[in-house]
Design an enzyme around this catalytic site. Structure first.
Site, PDB file in Angstrom:
ATOM      1  N   ARG A  51      29.986  51.476  50.681  1.00 42.03           N
ATOM      2  CA  ARG A  51      29.080  52.629  50.727  1.00 42.03           C
ATOM      3  C   ARG A  51      29.375  53.663  49.653  1.00 42.03           C
ATOM      4  NH1 ARG A  51      29.307  50.133  54.918  1.00 42.03           N
ATOM      5  NH2 ARG A  51      31.551  50.367  54.773  1.00 42.03           N
ATOM      6  N   THR A  52      30.635  54.042  49.529  1.00 36.64           N
ATOM      7  CA  THR A  52      30.954  55.126  48.599  1.00 36.64           C
ATOM      8  C   THR A  52      30.622  54.733  47.167  1.00 36.64           C
ATOM      9  OG1 THR A  52      32.711  55.894  50.080  1.00 36.64           O
ATOM     10  CG2 THR A  52      32.745  56.710  47.826  1.00 36.64           C
ATOM     11  N   LYS A  80      47.643  45.031  34.457  1.00 39.25           N
ATOM     12  CA  LYS A  80      48.600  44.769  33.370  1.00 39.25           C
ATOM     13  C   LYS A  80      49.703  45.827  33.334  1.00 39.25           C
ATOM     14  CE  LYS A  80      44.735  43.060  30.557  1.00 39.25           C
ATOM     15  NZ  LYS A  80      43.958  43.280  29.307  1.00 39.25           N
ATOM     16  N   ARG A 101      38.488  56.159  43.352  1.00 37.26           N
ATOM     17  CA  ARG A 101      39.165  55.888  44.632  1.00 37.26           C
ATOM     18  C   ARG A 101      40.482  55.183  44.332  1.00 37.26           C
ATOM     19  NH1 ARG A 101      36.514  53.391  50.007  1.00 37.26           N
ATOM     20  NH2 ARG A 101      35.903  55.583  50.098  1.00 37.26           N
ATOM     21  N   HIS A 129      38.888  62.676  51.545  1.00 37.96           N
ATOM     22  CA  HIS A 129      37.671  61.968  51.131  1.00 37.96           C
ATOM     23  C   HIS A 129      36.548  63.013  51.090  1.00 37.96           C
ATOM     24  CE1 HIS A 129      34.841  58.959  50.356  1.00 37.96           C
ATOM     25  NE2 HIS A 129      35.042  58.127  51.364  1.00 37.96           N
TER      26      HIS A 129
END
Length: 307
Positions: A51-52, A80, A101, A129
């Site tokens: 969703r985000t 890496k 995120r 959030h």
């Protein structure tokens, strides 16, 4: 230039202005269809999201902008060994604004030290959030017409649930809010949330393990899932995963205008028959996430002088 790491980065007046802008977008989408023409949003998701990430991308597209980025850390140079700071420094050469995120708390703040463009925290571990919280505030406002004089029940994983922590921080700034914290003791709200926010702001709150007992009091019921990924052992997760399940029987004593919310994804904490209840607003809540992210993108780009 400003970033958004937490809802506390915004004044109450700025939150109200963002909600007003989102409401205007909802009322006249065409008015904003080209406001971000030529602008690019980078979505850097070091942790899985549906969703985000997609709502950020949809938001920028509906504003006329473009999107680049990755949906998994394994698809980036992080695999890496590249540091967050270096990744952000490079990406800010290509994009006008970044949504990030990360599973490590505080990683978006580190990103802001290296970024030449606004950074939006799209979730950092169990910490915060803010854009979900803004979607929550918009949903409450659309359903209740206010962000004050409310009794809000928060149910489920209140220990690791960053959406819960962010919502408490935000709602503590409005008047006459009572919190009902529904959780097993092992998943109760962290002490710092109680001392630094609830108690510091003089908020009324109670803690309980009995959802049915407090149901008649609630104006808003915010359900959360028990998050498997936050537990250190499978046994601990299995012990708590079915702690609270909302079904139609538990809603029999609820107010007729109760607003039922959930940040999603759900597992089994809300049975599917509740979806047909007119008080269930979690899918509308997800849609509201797109509108408030549109408002945030516009506002942060304007604050930074890019619009």
């Amino acid at each position: 230039m400003r970033h958004l790491l937490d809802t506390t980065d915004l004044t109450v007046e700025e939150i109200d202005e963002l909600i007003a802008l989102a409401m205007d977008i909802i009322a006249d989408k065409q008015k904003y269809a080209h406001i971000c023409d030529g602008k690019k949003l980078a979505t850097l998701f070091f942790e899985p999201s549906t969703r985000t990430r997609l709502s950020f991308e949809a938001a920028m597209m509906e504003l006329g902008g473009n999107v680049l980025g990755f949906s998994d850390a394994s698809c980036s140079s992080a695999s890496k060994g590249e540091t967050v700071g270096d990744t952000i420094k490079i990406v800010s050469c290509y994009a006008d604004i970044i949504a990030m995120r990360h599973p490590i708390e505080g990683a978006p703040r580190v990103a802001t030290y290296k970024s030449d463009v606004p950074v939006i925290n799209a979730g950092d571990g169990g910490h915060s959030h803010p854009t979900q919280t803004m979607a929550d505030l918009l949903t409450i406002f659309r359903e209740k017409g206010r962000l004050k004089d409310l009794t809000i029940g928060l149910c489920g994983d209140l220990k690791f649930g960053r959406t819960v922590h962010s919502l408490i921080k935000a709602m503590c700034r409005y008047s006459n809010i009572k919190f009902v914290l529904i959780a097993p003791k092992e998943l109760s709200v962290p002490d710092y949330i109680k001392t630094d926010y609830l108690e510091e702001k003089g908020m009324e709150y109670i803690e309980t393990e009995n959802m049915e007992e407090v149901m008649p009091q609630l104006d808003v019921l915010y359900m959360t899932r028990i998050q498997r990924e936050r537990f250190f052992s499978e046994d601990e997760y299995l012990k708590h995963k079915d702690a609270f399940i909302l079904d139609t029987d538990k809603l029999k004593t609820a107010k007729a205008d109760l607003t039922i919310m959930h940040p999603l994804p759900r597992v089994n904490e809300i049975t599917t028959d509740v979806d047909d209840d007119s008080r269930a607003k979690y899918f509308e809540q997800a849609l509201n996430g797109k509108y408030i992210r549109m408002a945030l993108i516009i506002t942060l780009l304007k604050w930074g002088g890019a619009l």
